[in-house]
Write a protein that holds these residues in place. Structure first.
Motif, PDB file in Angstrom:
ATOM      1  N   SER A 640      -5.323 -10.276   0.221  1.00 19.12           N
ATOM      2  CA  SER A 640      -4.374 -10.970   0.929  1.00 19.12           C
ATOM      3  C   SER A 640      -3.813 -10.378   2.380  1.00 19.12           C
ATOM      4  CB  SER A 640      -2.887 -10.959   0.065  1.00 19.12           C
ATOM      5  OG  SER A 640      -2.298  -9.628   0.072  1.00 19.12           O
ATOM      6  N   ARG A 641      -4.689  -9.527   2.799  1.00 20.84           N
ATOM      7  CA  ARG A 641      -4.455  -8.948   4.483  1.00 20.84           C
ATOM      8  C   ARG A 641      -2.856  -8.090   4.173  1.00 20.84           C
ATOM      9  NH1 ARG A 641      -4.776 -13.968   7.516  1.00 20.84           N
ATOM     10  NH2 ARG A 641      -5.045 -12.684   9.431  1.00 20.84           N
ATOM     11  N   ARG A 642      -2.236  -8.496   5.254  1.00 20.44           N
ATOM     12  CA  ARG A 642      -1.079  -7.650   5.428  1.00 20.44           C
ATOM     13  C   ARG A 642       0.051  -8.683   5.148  1.00 20.44           C
ATOM     14  NH1 ARG A 642      -2.649  -5.711  11.443  1.00 20.44           N
ATOM     15  NH2 ARG A 642      -0.394  -4.453  11.400  1.00 20.44           N
ATOM     16  N   LEU A 643       0.072  -9.549   4.270  1.00 18.39           N
ATOM     17  CA  LEU A 643       1.117 -10.361   3.974  1.00 18.39           C
ATOM     18  C   LEU A 643       1.902  -9.900   2.910  1.00 18.39           C
ATOM     19  CD1 LEU A 643      -1.307 -13.620   4.189  1.00 18.39           C
ATOM     20  CD2 LEU A 643       0.579 -12.847   5.816  1.00 18.39           C
ATOM     21  N   MET A 644       1.600  -8.695   2.179  1.00 18.87           N
ATOM     22  CA  MET A 644       2.481  -8.171   1.255  1.00 18.87           C
ATOM     23  C   MET A 644       2.840  -6.568   1.366  1.00 18.87           C
ATOM     24  SD  MET A 644       1.300 -10.502  -2.147  1.00 18.87           S
ATOM     25  CE  MET A 644       2.769 -10.046  -3.172  1.00 18.87           C
ATOM     26  N   ARG A 645       3.907  -6.292   1.120  1.00 16.20           N
ATOM     27  CA  ARG A 645       4.110  -5.074   1.436  1.00 16.20           C
ATOM     28  C   ARG A 645       3.500  -3.980   0.473  1.00 16.20           C
ATOM     29  NH1 ARG A 645       9.159  -3.037   0.726  1.00 16.20           N
ATOM     30  NH2 ARG A 645       8.814  -1.123   2.398  1.00 16.20           N
ATOM     31  N   ASP A 646       3.283  -4.411  -0.657  1.00 16.12           N
ATOM     32  CA  ASP A 646       2.591  -3.129  -1.691  1.00 16.12           C
ATOM     33  C   ASP A 646       1.488  -3.376  -1.918  1.00 16.12           C
ATOM     34  OD1 ASP A 646       3.364  -5.719  -2.891  1.00 16.12           O
ATOM     35  OD2 ASP A 646       4.730  -4.978  -4.394  1.00 16.12           O
ATOM     36  N   GLY A 647       0.504  -4.172  -1.041  1.00 18.99           N
ATOM     37  CA  GLY A 647      -0.898  -4.035  -1.173  1.00 18.99           C
ATOM     38  C   GLY A 647      -1.530  -5.468  -1.319  1.00 18.99           C
ATOM     39  N   PRO A 648      -2.746  -5.442  -0.544  1.00 17.49           N
ATOM     40  CA  PRO A 648      -3.508  -6.762  -0.541  1.00 17.49           C
ATOM     41  C   PRO A 648      -4.055  -7.227  -2.010  1.00 17.49           C
ATOM     42  CG  PRO A 648      -4.962  -5.002   0.381  1.00 17.49           C
ATOM     43  CD  PRO A 648      -3.461  -4.336   0.087  1.00 17.49           C
ATOM     44  N   PHE A 649      -4.373  -6.260  -2.871  1.00 19.41           N
ATOM     45  CA  PHE A 649      -4.742  -6.457  -4.103  1.00 19.41           C
ATOM     46  C   PHE A 649      -3.273  -5.983  -5.100  1.00 19.41           C
ATOM     47  CE2 PHE A 649      -9.190  -5.533  -2.838  1.00 19.41           C
ATOM     48  CZ  PHE A 649      -9.661  -6.913  -3.013  1.00 19.41           C
ATOM     49  N   PRO A 650      -3.351  -6.657  -6.292  1.00 17.26           N
ATOM     50  CA  PRO A 650      -2.228  -6.035  -7.359  1.00 17.26           C
ATOM     51  C   PRO A 650      -2.921  -4.879  -7.777  1.00 17.26           C
ATOM     52  CG  PRO A 650      -2.620  -8.579  -7.537  1.00 17.26           C
ATOM     53  CD  PRO A 650      -3.732  -7.918  -6.640  1.00 17.26           C
ATOM     54  N   SER A 651      -1.987  -3.807  -8.067  1.00 13.27           N
ATOM     55  CA  SER A 651      -2.317  -2.557  -8.582  1.00 13.27           C
ATOM     56  C   SER A 651      -1.396  -2.249  -9.581  1.00 13.27           C
ATOM     57  CB  SER A 651      -2.295  -1.420  -7.535  1.00 13.27           C
ATOM     58  OG  SER A 651      -2.739  -0.149  -8.219  1.00 13.27           O
TER      59      SER A 651
END
Length: 823
Positions: A640-651
């Motif tokens: 998701s590139r820089r579109l979410m504060r907590d990472g480009p993949f869910p962790s």
């Protein structure tokens, strides 16, 4: 919005309730549709009866949805990401991937910066001091031509596909069982059922609600399933998609028209303080395509924004003054969400609070803090059809609201409003359908519509500004207010304004001499919006809802050619009356449906046509223009590139209060970038003092906090209870019907104990984990017996992206208490 948008380009339910009948497999996870959405759930039963569809339910409790499921699996609250990443890993390992879809319609082949990485549960760029990421490495490699670099062979270690494979590698079935408590055999059975829908002629739908959003990493929960659906090729297809179930008939509409504190109608952004003029604001919103020939439809952002400002200020908004840009509020921080507002209130930084159709004393976490916050106000104004606990926060109701009224100086005004059945207007359902309704009753007593109240407040406020001036009077004095009765705008006038009209002649871009819309006429679609001041529209995504042909929302033609559940002439669906978003992806590269028996649209050699409005330019050639027209790539995003504060993949991240350590990083507490206010960290409990996991839920017999005012509903579910397993009851000496005390670091409640086999202990990290289920519906007002909201116990922390409170996973303790016994 903040999870589906970064994945697909729009933050809304992709399909519709009526489309669920087309599916082969329903997965209900992060929700309980049979209980909370009983009318909509009929489309699941339709799919089961007519198509032989299977239903999987994954939930901490054996719910009413689970009772009619073909397969059920338990899960520990707050571990959904590990569960979903494990399914993605299983599908990759077992080649259950819709390869033609993945290679052409996702960013799997795109190359990411070589300095991007992931270790110990954290991505590159983390700063523990600021609890934030430097996201500069979370981007694509861009070639000299300005487009993203790709590797169609999927061999490059820095391509999204290989990064995804490496990221999910840790989530083995054994890891999932250990973290989530889902028995391995059940988990593998579900993986197999899900994997079958990777076939082009099989499709799965996801149904979720607050069970996924109400976590400190709720957006990433949803991202996980969105990525899985891309992997399987189930986005854009009939019977597929991400179906976000709204808990209220108009929650979708509220967000559409600017409910979020950082957005204005149509999901346009409120400017930041650093964006000092309109040109600066627009300079970062070019949305230039990152791949050749892509629509990247938000390149039209300026047309939507100028038309909005013309709707706001009419003739006063001109090119010379940046269309009134200076009159828009400017954010000095990311957003003034409700958690921040109530924290500011608790710190004495808010004097006046308007509370409209909202009962935050029961709806927001840490009720003691909420009570303290309201007590710091000078004036609280509550607009509601019913008596609410918020309006009565200052009343003493014994243990149910133990306050000293003499110590509370807040003035409270209650303004009785109409309810939905006493007013004309439209509600927007989960599936984005704007459905007009007509007044069915006359409001009682002094009740007035919300628009009458707000219009009268505005008129008096504007009069004060005109007479006395003020620091910034222009936004108020210049506001366009073109209604027949300035003190009571009608629903019809507001709907026409949201749709938009031509102010000047709207010309055809291909032939400037041709006028498409004459001044004063309603627009027929957002393709007619312009950035030259010739159009106005209050909410660009609603353009088309009230055209020169009349009120499209009031249409009631239930014909359904193709029997696909699209019902094109029933109401109006944004955008552009499309019923299934990204429906171009329902066809292969040549434009032929993956499954001809479930055709939505098809390329006929000249154009796209079918039973739905194409979610792509009608003449966009297949093989050239990608189906995800709102992203600059034209594809859906695994990364998701820089579109979410907590990472480009869910962790996987544990809840802030967890019975176990995070196996990826034992030192990490909660979401590493979720915001914590000063004082709230000290109010987090640990597992030594609070050993049990609490989760909140809803009941069919009550609707939020409304129906406890209704005697019939109160009889059906008269008394506050908590739900516990037989094993926990035995461990704590609690019998069925006993009065129990449940407490957290923030408060305590008393309830009846419902001892049931519907909740079972889960084995996580080698130890049994007990779950306490707490329904949300009780308070100290209404016809039902007095009780407590589960929010008394919850932590004051929210999702890292949209700040939704973490109601679904926190820690409590429980004991038997003295009091009456109910059989």
């Amino acid at each position: 919005m903040s999870s589906l948008g970064p994945t697909f380009g729009r933050g809304a339910m992709t399909n519709s309730w009526t489309d669920i009948k087309n599916t082969d497999l329903v997965v209900i996870m992060g929700g309980n549709a049979a209980e909370a959405h009983p009318c909509g759930f009929k489309w699941v039963t339709e799919a089961k009866a007519k198509r032989g569809a299977k239903l999987i339910v994954v939930d901490p409790r054996f719910t009413r949805s689970a009772s009619v499921a073909d397969y059920y699996a338990p899960i520990r609250p707050g571990t959904d990401i590990a569960w979903l990443m494990g399914v993605i890993r299983w599908c990759i390992e077992n080649d259950k991937v819709q390869w033609d879809y993945v290679k052409n319609y996702t960013n799997a082949t795109y190359l990411v910066n070589e300095d991007f990485g992931w270790e110990d549960g954290l991505f590159t760029g983390y700063d523990p001091e600021t609890r934030n990421y430097d996201q500069s490495s979370w981007e694509y490699q861009i070639g000299e031509d300005g487009f993203v670099r790709t590797d169609p062979t999927l061999q490059d270690p820095h391509c999204v596909w290989n990064l995804l494979k490496a990221h999910v590698d840790v989530y083995t079935p054994e890891f999932v069982e250990n973290v989530c408590g889902t028995p391995k055999d059940r988990y593998l059975k579900i993986c197999e059922m899900i994997g079958e829908t990777s076939a082009p002629d099989k499709v799965m739908t996801s149904m979720y609600a607050l069970g996924w959003t109400q976590h400190s990493k709720g957006s990433q929960n949803i991202r996980g399933m969105a990525m899985l659906q891309l992997l399987l090729g189930n986005i854009g297809l009939a019977g597929g998609g991400m179906n976000a179930l709204r808990g209220h008939s108009n929650i979708q509409g509220l967000t559409d028209v600017g409910l979020m504190s950082n957005l204005i109608p149509g999901y346009l952004a409120i400017p930041r303080e650093s964006e000092t003029d309109y040109a600066t604001y627009m300079s970062t919103r070019g949305n230039k395509p990152l791949f050749p020939n892509q629509m990247s439809y938000l390149q039209n952002y300026g047309k939507f924004m100028v038309s909005f400002m013309k709707a706001m200020w009419g003739d006063k908004a001109t090119a010379e003054n940046g269309w009134g840009y200076d009159w828009l509020p400017k954010l000095d921080i990311a957003q003034y969400d409700a958690l921040r507002m109530f924290d500011m209130m608790a710190n004495g930084q808010v004097n006046l609070y308007f509370c409209q159709g909202f009962n935050p004393l029961l709806a927001f976490p840490n009720r003691a803090k909420m009570t303290e916050a309201f007590g710091k106000l000078k004036l609280l104004v509550v607009m509601d059809p019913l008596e609410t606990e918020t309006a009565a926060f200052w009343e003493n109701h014994g243990i149910y609201n133990d306050v000293d009224p003499a110590q509370i100086q807040t003035e409270v005004l209650e303004l009785p409003t109409t309810c939905f059945a006493e007013d004309d207007g439209a509600t927007v359902n989960s599936g984005r359908w704007l459905q007009w309704h007509w007044k069915g009753a006359t409001p009682p007593g002094e009740a007035k519509t919300d628009t009458w109240i707000m219009a009268n407040v505005f008129q008096r406020l504007r009069k004060l500004y005109a007479e006395e001036g003020g620091k910034a009077p222009e936004p108020i004095l210049n506001l366009a207010w073109d209604y027949a009765d300035p003190e009571e705008p009608t629903a019809e006038e507001l709907a026409r304004e949201l749709n938009g009209r031509a102010i000047g002649p709207v010309h055809d871009p291909a032939d400037p001499a041709k006028v498409l819309v004459e001044p004063g006429k309603q627009l027929s679609g957002f393709g007619q919006l312009r950035d030259d001041g010739s159009t106005m529209a209050g909410c660009w995504i609603y353009t088309g809802c009230w055209t020169e042909d009349g009120n499209m929302m009031a249409r009631r033609d239930n014909s359904d050619p193709g029997d696909m559940g699209t019902f094109q002439n029933w109401s109006f669906s944004w955008p552009a009356n499309r019923r299934v978003l990204y429906n171009r992806a329902s066809c292969d590269l040549s434009g032929k449906p993956w499954d001809p028996t479930r055709k939505l649209i098809e390329w006929d050699g000249q154009k796209w046509a079918g039973f739905d409005v194409p979610d792509i330019a009608v003449t966009a050639k297949p093989g050239e223009v990608g189906p995800f027209i709102m992203t600059p790539e034209g594809t859906g995003r695994f990364f998701s590139r820089r579109l979410m504060r907590d990472g480009p993949f869910p962790s996987h991240m544990e809840p802030f209060e967890s019975p176990v350590e995070n196996p990826l990083n034992p030192a990490m507490r909660g979401n590493p970038v979720a915001r914590m206010f000063e004082g709230d960290l000290a109010q987090l409990g640990d597992r030594s003092e609070f050993p049990f996991v609490a989760t909140s839920y809803r009941l069919t017999e009550h609707f939020h906090y409304w129906t406890k005012h209704n005697r019939v509903n109160a009889v059906l579910q008269p008394e506050f209870f908590v739900e516990i397993s037989e094993e926990l009851a035995a461990e704590r000496g609690i019998a069925k019907g006993d009065r129990v005390r449940v407490w957290s670091k923030r408060g305590q409640v008393w309830a009846k104990a419902l001892v049931t086999r519907r909740i079972r202990p889960l084995i996580c990290d080698g130890k049994p984990v007990h779950v306490v289920g707490i329904p949300i519906h009780w308070g100290f007002k209404g016809a039902a017996r007095k009780g407590f909201g589960s929010n008394t116990l919850g932590p004051f922390v929210g999702d890292a992206n949209i700040e939704t409170p973490e109601f679904k996973a926190y820690l409590v303790n429980i004991e038997r208490a003295e009091g009456e016994v109910m059989a």
